[in-house]
Write an enzyme that holds these catalytic residues in place. Structure first.
Site, PDB file in Angstrom:
ATOM      1  N   CYS A  96      -4.404  12.567  12.099  1.00  0.00           N
ATOM      2  CA  CYS A  96      -5.212  11.340  12.188  1.00  0.00           C
ATOM      3  C   CYS A  96      -5.032  10.810  13.615  1.00  0.00           C
ATOM      4  O   CYS A  96      -4.374  11.435  14.445  1.00  0.00           O
ATOM      5  CB  CYS A  96      -4.766  10.327  11.150  1.00  0.00           C
ATOM      6  N   ASP A 124       5.712  19.784   7.452  1.00  0.00           N
ATOM      7  CA  ASP A 124       6.725  20.857   7.396  1.00  0.00           C
ATOM      8  C   ASP A 124       7.976  20.440   6.631  1.00  0.00           C
ATOM      9  O   ASP A 124       8.560  21.222   5.873  1.00  0.00           O
ATOM     10  CB  ASP A 124       7.080  21.327   8.805  1.00  0.00           C
ATOM     11  N   ARG A 138      -4.870  11.110   3.821  1.00  0.00           N
ATOM     12  CA  ARG A 138      -3.819  12.120   3.880  1.00  0.00           C
ATOM     13  C   ARG A 138      -2.672  11.810   2.926  1.00  0.00           C
ATOM     14  O   ARG A 138      -1.901  12.678   2.568  1.00  0.00           O
ATOM     15  CB  ARG A 138      -3.319  12.306   5.295  1.00  0.00           C
ATOM     16  N   VAL A 184       8.267   6.969  16.509  1.00  0.00           N
ATOM     17  CA  VAL A 184       7.943   7.598  15.225  1.00  0.00           C
ATOM     18  C   VAL A 184       6.693   8.461  15.300  1.00  0.00           C
ATOM     19  O   VAL A 184       6.662   9.575  14.789  1.00  0.00           O
ATOM     20  CB  VAL A 184       7.789   6.522  14.120  1.00  0.00           C
ATOM     21  N   LYS A 222       0.848  -1.216   0.000  1.00  0.00           N
ATOM     22  CA  LYS A 222       0.000   0.000   0.000  1.00  0.00           C
ATOM     23  C   LYS A 222       0.877   1.257   0.000  1.00  0.00           C
ATOM     24  O   LYS A 222       0.658   2.187  -0.763  1.00  0.00           O
ATOM     25  CB  LYS A 222      -0.891   0.014   1.235  1.00  0.00           C
ATOM     26  N   ASN A 223       1.916   1.255   0.861  1.00  0.00           N
ATOM     27  CA  ASN A 223       2.704   2.470   1.052  1.00  0.00           C
ATOM     28  C   ASN A 223       3.729   2.717  -0.043  1.00  0.00           C
ATOM     29  O   ASN A 223       4.462   3.694   0.006  1.00  0.00           O
ATOM     30  CB  ASN A 223       3.365   2.454   2.434  1.00  0.00           C
ATOM     31  N   ARG A 237       0.828  14.386  12.127  1.00  0.00           N
ATOM     32  CA  ARG A 237       1.188  14.097  10.725  1.00  0.00           C
ATOM     33  C   ARG A 237       1.505  15.416   9.984  1.00  0.00           C
ATOM     34  O   ARG A 237       0.928  15.730   8.967  1.00  0.00           O
ATOM     35  CB  ARG A 237       0.084  13.329  10.023  1.00  0.00           C
ATOM     36  N   ARG A 297      -8.751  -0.404   4.440  1.00  0.00           N
ATOM     37  CA  ARG A 297      -7.902   0.591   3.763  1.00  0.00           C
ATOM     38  C   ARG A 297      -6.583  -0.036   3.344  1.00  0.00           C
ATOM     39  O   ARG A 297      -5.975   0.387   2.370  1.00  0.00           O
ATOM     40  CB  ARG A 297      -7.607   1.765   4.704  1.00  0.00           C
ATOM     41  N   ASP A 315       4.663   0.410  11.929  1.00  0.00           N
ATOM     42  CA  ASP A 315       3.411  -0.181  11.443  1.00  0.00           C
ATOM     43  C   ASP A 315       3.226  -1.620  11.919  1.00  0.00           C
ATOM     44  O   ASP A 315       2.165  -2.207  11.691  1.00  0.00           O
ATOM     45  CB  ASP A 315       3.354  -0.136   9.917  1.00  0.00           C
TER      46      ASP A 315
HETATM   47  C1  EPZ Z   1       4.400   6.709   5.949  1.00  0.00           C
HETATM   48  O1  EPZ Z   1       3.731   7.800   6.539  1.00  0.00           O
HETATM   49  C2  EPZ Z   1       3.396   5.563   5.944  1.00  0.00           C
HETATM   50  N1  EPZ Z   1       2.206   5.936   5.171  1.00  0.00           N
HETATM   51  C3  EPZ Z   1       2.994   5.215   7.372  1.00  0.00           C
HETATM   52  O2  EPZ Z   1       2.144   4.059   7.301  1.00  0.00           O
HETATM   53  C4  EPZ Z   1       4.246   4.835   8.163  1.00  0.00           C
HETATM   54  O3  EPZ Z   1       3.874   4.586   9.497  1.00  0.00           O
HETATM   55  C5  EPZ Z   1       5.244   5.997   8.099  1.00  0.00           C
HETATM   56  O4  EPZ Z   1       5.548   6.308   6.723  1.00  0.00           O
HETATM   57  C6  EPZ Z   1       6.549   5.662   8.805  1.00  0.00           C
HETATM   58  O5  EPZ Z   1       7.098   4.515   8.233  1.00  0.00           O
HETATM   59  C7  EPZ Z   1       2.269   5.930   3.818  1.00  0.00           C
HETATM   60  O6  EPZ Z   1       3.304   5.664   3.230  1.00  0.00           O
HETATM   61  C8  EPZ Z   1       1.006   6.282   3.102  1.00  0.00           C
HETATM   62  P1  EPZ Z   1       6.748  10.049   7.916  1.00  0.00           P
HETATM   63  P2  EPZ Z   1       4.412   9.281   6.482  1.00  0.00           P
HETATM   64  O7  EPZ Z   1       6.703  11.264   7.052  1.00  0.00           O
HETATM   65  O8  EPZ Z   1       5.084   9.468   5.181  1.00  0.00           O
HETATM   66  C9  EPZ Z   1       6.503  13.329  11.379  1.00  0.00           C
HETATM   67  C10 EPZ Z   1       0.248   2.735   7.686  1.00  0.00           C
HETATM   68  O9  EPZ Z   1      -0.205   2.216   8.708  1.00  0.00           O
HETATM   69  N2  EPZ Z   1       6.625  14.286  10.266  1.00  0.00           N
HETATM   70  O10 EPZ Z   1       7.955   9.176   7.892  1.00  0.00           O
HETATM   71  O11 EPZ Z   1       3.385  10.265   6.904  1.00  0.00           O
HETATM   72  C11 EPZ Z   1       5.186  12.568  11.302  1.00  0.00           C
HETATM   73  O12 EPZ Z   1       4.161  13.302  11.947  1.00  0.00           O
HETATM   74  C12 EPZ Z   1       0.782   4.162   7.736  1.00  0.00           C
HETATM   75  O13 EPZ Z   1       0.337   2.167   6.564  1.00  0.00           O
HETATM   76  C13 EPZ Z   1       6.712  15.635  10.558  1.00  0.00           C
HETATM   77  O14 EPZ Z   1       6.658  16.034  11.722  1.00  0.00           O
HETATM   78  O15 EPZ Z   1       5.495   9.124   7.645  1.00  0.00           O
HETATM   79  C14 EPZ Z   1       5.519  11.288  12.031  1.00  0.00           C
HETATM   80  O16 EPZ Z   1       5.412  11.509  13.425  1.00  0.00           O
HETATM   81  C15 EPZ Z   1       0.627   4.796   9.116  1.00  0.00           C
HETATM   82  N3  EPZ Z   1       6.828  16.524   9.539  1.00  0.00           N
HETATM   83  C16 EPZ Z   1       6.976  11.045  11.653  1.00  0.00           C
HETATM   84  O17 EPZ Z   1       7.496  12.308  11.221  1.00  0.00           O
HETATM   85  C17 EPZ Z   1       6.877  16.110   8.222  1.00  0.00           C
HETATM   86  O18 EPZ Z   1       6.988  16.966   7.319  1.00  0.00           O
HETATM   87  C18 EPZ Z   1       7.139  10.026  10.520  1.00  0.00           C
HETATM   88  O19 EPZ Z   1       6.430  10.523   9.427  1.00  0.00           O
HETATM   89  C19 EPZ Z   1       6.787  14.736   7.950  1.00  0.00           C
HETATM   90  C20 EPZ Z   1       6.661  13.835   8.984  1.00  0.00           C
END
Ligand code: EPZ
Length: 428
Positions: free
Chosen positions: A118, A126, A94, A331, A24-25, A123, A401, A309
């Protein structure tokens, strides 16, 4: 449509082989990347899950034509001329923010509804913005919409991410493909899905090296030189890990087919720490257990660290292990909601900020529970199979999903499980 639930009943054995669907990701971003090539891109091994339907709808609203043929998607982006994504779709999912980079690459501008948070966290995006600003993108917020412009064009630059964010790495990498000059992304995310996306972009004509490591280099190419491609999505390591936990829980042997074992090194190491036997094939993994589960500590980290995850699924294992396990969630800021639900089933989990101390109990008791996110939901279903009696899992739309035919696949392994409408429950 009437609300559906999953009824999971005590199951003493879970064994056999399941075919893992496409990730999915990765698939969600591969669909977005198709925007960068005018014409028909074919994506193979795309899972039949609702998030893919939403992303397909996002592309159609931009003017693309998306046709599903079993596990393949044919995406014709010839007539994409809009660079705006509607709020109602972005709030549904998102991950729609992944069209930001490709839209800026193709049109030099974009208008994307700001994604909300969420259940598992704020999420923020920035880091997406900071990364793309290095490439010359300017952002403004207009009534809940993020407006991106490139008054001086898109140019290469050196990006250092505060945190190896998956989404920020992907968006900046996609925009950098057609920026003028060289872009280096340091402290980049190393998830296998990043490498899958880079492989597709290179098949479209991009020049990306280093994907899968912390430093990704992109030599920009003219937009006109980007072209459609045919690409096969990698297997879903989180779906695979979820079924392997099912095998670990009830003894197995459970084999997941269609997954590169190197994607799950840390999770497999932890399965062995919990007392399981793990065997790896070229594109399969088998888990079994003959001795009691034993406690092990886990801390979630960006890849190749332990995947967040799979945190809920392993908390379930810990809840039935001999001894106490400490689970640290590094995370997301709010990803322990599963604990409250599994405590309703008799687990012993004490939360202290981003630590959870899980003390194993002899057994869990079936109970009505609610999915809070797709991974917690999937883990609650497994908990219901391990628990005494019957467990009713509600809000299974979260599970749909990210898991294709979750009930069917578990049933094929011997699970005593079914989907039902909530009305049929009251008629019992
Ligand atoms: C991806 O989310 C995945 N989703 C998530 O899977 C997965 O948990 C995550 O990567 C970490 O591996 C998809 O790929 C659709 P991040 P993403 O940017 O890209 C913070 C599932 O269950 N952050 O690595 O959103 C963020 O809030 C989902 O399949 C900022 O603060 O993850 C989080 O706390 C859940 N600012 C952390 O970093 C930013 O600009 C990791 O986020 C970006 C992220």
């Amino acid at each position: 449509m009437a609300e559906e639930v999953i009824i999971a009943r005590e199951t003493h054995e879970l064994k056999g082989t399941v075919q893992v669907a496409g990730a999915k990701n990765s698939a969600l971003k591969l669909i977005a990347a198709a925007i960068l090539g005018q014409g028909e891109t074919t994506l193979e091994n795309i899972p039949k899950i609702s998030d893919i339907d939403i992303m397909s709808e996002v592309l159609e609203r931009l003017g693309a034509h998306v046709q599903r043929d079993e596990h393949s998607l044919h995406i014709d982006t010839s007539s994409v001329e809009s660079f705006e994504t509607p709020y109602e779709l972005v709030t549904k999912m998102r991950a729609s923010i992944s069209v930001l980079g490709p839209l800026v690459g193709r049109f030099g501008q974009a208008r994307v509804a700001m994604p909300g948070g969420c259940q598992i966290g704020a999420r923020n995006i920035d880091m997406h913005l900071v990364g793309m600003q290095v490439l010359g993108v300017e952002f403004a917020v207009d009534h809940g919409n993020l407006v991106a412009t490139t008054p001086n064009g898109l140019h290469g630059g050196n990006i250092l991410l505060d945190f190896p964010s998956v989404g920020a790495t992907e968006n900046t990498m996609m925009a950098a493909c057609v920026a003028e000059g060289t872009t280096v992304i340091d402290n980049a995310a190393r998830e296998p899905e990043i490498e899958d996306l880079a492989n597709m972009l290179n098949a479209m004509g991009a020049h990306i090296t280093g994907a899968g490591t912390s430093t990704i280099t992109i030599e920009g190419v003219p937009l006109a030189s980007m072209h459609p491609c045919t690409h096969r999505c990698v297997g879903d390591r989180i779906e695979a890990g979820t079924f392997l936990v099912g095998g670990a829980l009830l003894g197995g042997p459970v084999t997941v087919q269609g997954i590169n074992p190197s994607f799950l090194r840390m999770a497999l190491t932890k399965l062995e720490a919990f007392g399981c036997t793990v065997e790896m094939g070229d594109d399969s993994i088998t888990v079994s257990r003959t001795q009691p589960l034993r406690a092990a500590d886990i801390q979630t980290l960006p890849h190749p660290g332990f995947p967040t995850d799979l945190q809920a699924q392993f908390m379930l294992l810990a809840s039935l292990a001999q001894g106490s396990s400490i689970i640290t969630e590094n995370v997301f800021e709010n990803r322990f909601m599963f604990a409250a639900e599994i405590c309703r089933m008799g687990a012993d989990v004490q939360i202290d900020e981003h630590h959870a101390v899980v003390t194993g109990v002899d057994h869990l008791q079936g109970a009505p529970v609610e999915s809070t996110d797709l991974r917690a939901g999937a883990a609650l279903v497994l908990a219901g199979l391990a628990a005494e009696g019957e467990t009713i899992v509600r809000h299974i739309e979260h599970i749909d999903r990210g898991y294709e035919d979750y009930v069917g696949k578990l049933r094929s392994l011997g699970a005593n499980i079914e989907r039902a409408t909530i009305e049929s429950l009251s008629a019992r």
